[in-house]
Scaffold this motif. Sequence first.
Motif, PDB file in Angstrom:
ATOM      1  N   VAL A 160      63.905  18.533 -29.132  1.00 36.62           N
ATOM      2  CA  VAL A 160      62.866  17.820 -29.838  1.00 36.62           C
ATOM      3  C   VAL A 160      63.523  17.009 -30.832  1.00 36.62           C
ATOM      4  CG1 VAL A 160      60.905  18.261 -31.179  1.00 36.62           C
ATOM      5  CG2 VAL A 160      61.474  19.791 -29.453  1.00 36.62           C
ATOM      6  N   ILE A 161      63.035  15.755 -31.173  1.00 38.47           N
ATOM      7  CA  ILE A 161      63.196  15.017 -32.400  1.00 38.47           C
ATOM      8  C   ILE A 161      61.731  14.788 -33.105  1.00 38.47           C
ATOM      9  CG2 ILE A 161      64.036  12.838 -33.473  1.00 38.47           C
ATOM     10  CD1 ILE A 161      66.142  12.994 -31.174  1.00 38.47           C
ATOM     11  N   ALA A 162      61.710  15.305 -34.391  1.00 38.73           N
ATOM     12  CA  ALA A 162      60.598  15.286 -34.987  1.00 38.73           C
ATOM     13  C   ALA A 162      60.499  14.484 -36.357  1.00 38.73           C
ATOM     14  CB  ALA A 162      59.993  16.603 -35.179  1.00 38.73           C
ATOM     15  N   VAL A 163      59.620  13.800 -36.669  1.00 44.89           N
ATOM     16  CA  VAL A 163      59.437  13.113 -37.746  1.00 44.89           C
ATOM     17  C   VAL A 163      58.145  13.291 -38.275  1.00 44.89           C
ATOM     18  CG1 VAL A 163      61.262  11.103 -37.586  1.00 44.89           C
ATOM     19  CG2 VAL A 163      58.925  10.978 -36.101  1.00 44.89           C
ATOM     20  N   PRO A 164      57.749  14.416 -39.041  1.00 43.87           N
ATOM     21  CA  PRO A 164      56.780  14.914 -39.374  1.00 43.87           C
ATOM     22  C   PRO A 164      56.201  13.957 -40.732  1.00 43.87           C
ATOM     23  CG  PRO A 164      58.543  16.679 -39.777  1.00 43.87           C
ATOM     24  CD  PRO A 164      58.934  15.936 -38.979  1.00 43.87           C
ATOM     25  N   THR A 165      57.062  13.612 -41.449  1.00 46.15           N
ATOM     26  CA  THR A 165      56.548  12.885 -42.802  1.00 46.15           C
ATOM     27  C   THR A 165      56.047  11.574 -42.307  1.00 46.15           C
ATOM     28  OG1 THR A 165      58.873  11.798 -42.685  1.00 46.15           O
ATOM     29  CG2 THR A 165      58.168  13.812 -44.334  1.00 46.15           C
ATOM     30  N   ALA A 166      56.070  11.213 -41.008  1.00 45.31           N
ATOM     31  CA  ALA A 166      55.548   9.706 -40.665  1.00 45.31           C
ATOM     32  C   ALA A 166      54.196   9.753 -40.197  1.00 45.31           C
ATOM     33  CB  ALA A 166      56.626   8.977 -39.629  1.00 45.31           C
ATOM     34  N   ASP A 167      53.672  11.069 -39.981  1.00 47.15           N
ATOM     35  CA  ASP A 167      52.523  11.278 -39.311  1.00 47.15           C
ATOM     36  C   ASP A 167      51.326  10.682 -40.362  1.00 47.15           C
ATOM     37  OD1 ASP A 167      50.492  12.219 -37.666  1.00 47.15           O
ATOM     38  OD2 ASP A 167      50.952  14.355 -37.753  1.00 47.15           O
ATOM     39  N   GLU A 168      50.240  10.437 -39.983  1.00 49.25           N
ATOM     40  CA  GLU A 168      49.218   9.654 -40.427  1.00 49.25           C
ATOM     41  C   GLU A 168      48.108  10.609 -40.696  1.00 49.25           C
ATOM     42  OE1 GLU A 168      50.113   7.934 -37.554  1.00 49.25           O
ATOM     43  OE2 GLU A 168      51.102   6.281 -38.303  1.00 49.25           O
ATOM     44  N   GLN A 169      47.184  10.547 -41.607  1.00 46.57           N
ATOM     45  CA  GLN A 169      45.857  11.066 -41.671  1.00 46.57           C
ATOM     46  C   GLN A 169      44.866  10.302 -41.081  1.00 46.57           C
ATOM     47  OE1 GLN A 169      44.451  13.304 -44.967  1.00 46.57           O
ATOM     48  NE2 GLN A 169      46.069  12.852 -46.221  1.00 46.57           N
ATOM     49  N   SER A 170      45.012   9.065 -41.081  1.00 41.81           N
ATOM     50  CA  SER A 170      44.002   8.239 -40.164  1.00 41.81           C
ATOM     51  C   SER A 170      44.467   8.110 -38.849  1.00 41.81           C
ATOM     52  CB  SER A 170      44.283   6.672 -40.692  1.00 41.81           C
ATOM     53  OG  SER A 170      44.837   5.861 -39.803  1.00 41.81           O
ATOM     54  N   MET A 171      43.327   7.805 -38.203  1.00 47.39           N
ATOM     55  CA  MET A 171      43.388   7.924 -36.618  1.00 47.39           C
ATOM     56  C   MET A 171      44.354   6.966 -36.034  1.00 47.39           C
ATOM     57  SD  MET A 171      39.677   8.260 -34.704  1.00 47.39           S
ATOM     58  CE  MET A 171      38.884   9.446 -35.720  1.00 47.39           C
ATOM     59  N   VAL A 172      44.235   5.712 -36.443  1.00 50.11           N
ATOM     60  CA  VAL A 172      45.136   4.611 -35.801  1.00 50.11           C
ATOM     61  C   VAL A 172      46.594   4.936 -36.291  1.00 50.11           C
ATOM     62  CG1 VAL A 172      45.548   2.334 -35.791  1.00 50.11           C
ATOM     63  CG2 VAL A 172      43.308   3.202 -35.811  1.00 50.11           C
ATOM     64  N   MET A 173      47.577   4.890 -35.386  1.00 47.48           N
ATOM     65  CA  MET A 173      49.245   5.036 -35.575  1.00 47.48           C
ATOM     66  C   MET A 173      49.651   3.821 -36.112  1.00 47.48           C
ATOM     67  SD  MET A 173      50.107   7.188 -31.845  1.00 47.48           S
ATOM     68  CE  MET A 173      51.665   7.136 -32.292  1.00 47.48           C
ATOM     69  N   THR A 174      50.202   3.888 -37.244  1.00 46.12           N
ATOM     70  CA  THR A 174      50.741   2.575 -37.935  1.00 46.12           C
ATOM     71  C   THR A 174      52.134   3.021 -38.234  1.00 46.12           C
ATOM     72  OG1 THR A 174      49.737   3.335 -40.011  1.00 46.12           O
ATOM     73  CG2 THR A 174      48.732   1.681 -38.695  1.00 46.12           C
ATOM     74  N   ARG A 175      52.547   3.842 -39.242  1.00 43.89           N
ATOM     75  CA  ARG A 175      53.937   4.333 -39.717  1.00 43.89           C
ATOM     76  C   ARG A 175      54.602   5.073 -38.749  1.00 43.89           C
ATOM     77  NH1 ARG A 175      52.615   7.854 -45.151  1.00 43.89           N
ATOM     78  NH2 ARG A 175      51.806   9.583 -44.085  1.00 43.89           N
ATOM     79  N   SER A 176      53.866   5.691 -37.958  1.00 46.33           N
ATOM     80  CA  SER A 176      54.226   6.804 -37.129  1.00 46.33           C
ATOM     81  C   SER A 176      55.158   5.946 -35.931  1.00 46.33           C
ATOM     82  CB  SER A 176      53.357   7.989 -36.649  1.00 46.33           C
ATOM     83  OG  SER A 176      52.405   7.242 -35.873  1.00 46.33           O
ATOM     84  N   PHE A 177      54.247   4.789 -35.609  1.00 43.02           N
ATOM     85  CA  PHE A 177      54.823   3.878 -34.527  1.00 43.02           C
ATOM     86  C   PHE A 177      56.327   3.489 -35.196  1.00 43.02           C
ATOM     87  CE2 PHE A 177      55.609  -0.280 -33.219  1.00 43.02           C
ATOM     88  CZ  PHE A 177      55.514  -0.359 -31.872  1.00 43.02           C
ATOM     89  N   SER A 178      56.069   2.710 -36.351  1.00 43.07           N
ATOM     90  CA  SER A 178      57.430   1.963 -36.576  1.00 43.07           C
ATOM     91  C   SER A 178      58.630   2.994 -37.107  1.00 43.07           C
ATOM     92  CB  SER A 178      57.168   1.174 -38.106  1.00 43.07           C
ATOM     93  OG  SER A 178      56.391   2.039 -39.025  1.00 43.07           O
ATOM     94  N   ALA A 179      58.118   4.116 -37.651  1.00 43.86           N
ATOM     95  CA  ALA A 179      59.353   5.309 -38.092  1.00 43.86           C
ATOM     96  C   ALA A 179      59.969   5.828 -36.588  1.00 43.86           C
ATOM     97  CB  ALA A 179      58.729   6.222 -38.636  1.00 43.86           C
ATOM     98  N   MET A 180      59.059   5.849 -35.524  1.00 45.99           N
ATOM     99  CA  MET A 180      59.909   6.376 -34.356  1.00 45.99           C
ATOM    100  C   MET A 180      60.637   5.453 -33.578  1.00 45.99           C
ATOM    101  SD  MET A 180      57.188   9.495 -32.913  1.00 45.99           S
ATOM    102  CE  MET A 180      55.588   8.579 -32.906  1.00 45.99           C
ATOM    103  N   LEU A 181      60.154   4.218 -33.814  1.00 46.09           N
ATOM    104  CA  LEU A 181      60.977   3.215 -33.364  1.00 46.09           C
ATOM    105  C   LEU A 181      62.386   3.207 -34.108  1.00 46.09           C
ATOM    106  CD1 LEU A 181      60.558   0.910 -31.467  1.00 46.09           C
ATOM    107  CD2 LEU A 181      59.567  -0.560 -33.190  1.00 46.09           C
ATOM    108  N   LEU A 182      62.402   3.225 -35.395  1.00 43.24           N
ATOM    109  CA  LEU A 182      63.621   3.026 -36.187  1.00 43.24           C
ATOM    110  C   LEU A 182      64.604   4.446 -35.605  1.00 43.24           C
ATOM    111  CD1 LEU A 182      62.876   1.978 -39.471  1.00 43.24           C
ATOM    112  CD2 LEU A 182      63.555   0.758 -37.529  1.00 43.24           C
TER     113      LEU A 182
END
Length: 357
Positions: A145-167
């Motif tokens: 598992v690789i997890a990036v919990p700090t990139a999770d959003e409160q909003s429904m739409v994925m924005t920063r989680s997409f770009s952070a996981m990409l990096l």
Amino acid sequence: MAASGLPTYRLHTINEILSQPETWREALSGLSANSPNGSFLARAASRKEWLFVGCGTSFYLAEAAAAIWTLVSGQRARAIPASEVLLFPQLAQLDAADLQVVIISRSGRTSEAVRAAEAFAQRRTPTLALTCDPASELARRCEFVIAVPTADEQSMVMTRSFSAMLLVVIQLAAAYAGTNSYAPALEKIIASLAARISSYNERMASFVNAHLFADYIYLGQGPFYPIAREACLKITEMSGSYAQAYHTLEFRHGPKSVVGPQTCLTFFLSETGMSAESEVLVEMKALDAAIIAVCNRATEAVRDSSDLVLEIGADVPEAALLAPAIVPAQLLGFHTAVQKGLNPDEPKNLSRVVILD
Ligand code: F1P
């Protein structure tokens, strides 16, 4: 109303979009300090074929990740939606002896992603979960598992989680390939986005307020094609607009028949294909489309034929440009939703996770 004078519903999505430079920094430092990566990389050293799997935004992230994997490591990589693993495994070609699967899911709870992990476990195919929730069902079903919990959003739409996981995928691919050259590149794109994101936001808000579009088209080639697909999903999810994505040069082969003054065309221009792609851009301006150009550095021809030019401006390998390239499209989705009087934090008909019975 919030203190800013904006209705509170506007706050999660826009705050999450604007927080990307800090989120990226945290995600990358978290990954380098994350001990399981060493054992994952040792285990994955013998793996020669990479399969990235996801649903929705996480599927487009899988497509971008596969492109990045090949660009950075030179290895064979592809992406499929989790549903294809379940419904058409014979087409998905899952039998390669040296296959490594990476299942991507922000929540780690999406049923198709979890069931795909179960299917791979039954086949004894090695799996890595890339998620924002290290305690999720998906994380429990994957070998690593690789997890990036700090990139999770409160909003429904994925924005920063997409770009952070990409990096994180770039950092992992570079570590897998044994190259150090991406560490300074990632630093440069964080600095470049931090310096530009407020101006992107202001210029995109003014652009949206000055137009009324009937439809939205996103064009990109190579690793930018998945970015065009994700951009298309952003405007659709946030603003309920009609949108399509194509490979840039494919657009001439029929789809351009819809172009007119009410079409918003976003070009994600690659450096590799800049000359051929910008010819399409110039042709589409002649058909009266409104043009947004997202690129590392614009040429004079691109500037002359575009209504809005958003440059990344970083001397980095092309794979590192994908994460900053999605940001203008997230802002276009957000401001279009607000223009239409919609709540971008809670788009119509959507839930944060699709859980099937
Ligand atoms: C994937 C996803 C989102 C989409 C929607 C439902 O979730 O399809 O991309 O915006 O809200 O879920 P996940 O598997 O990454 O958690």
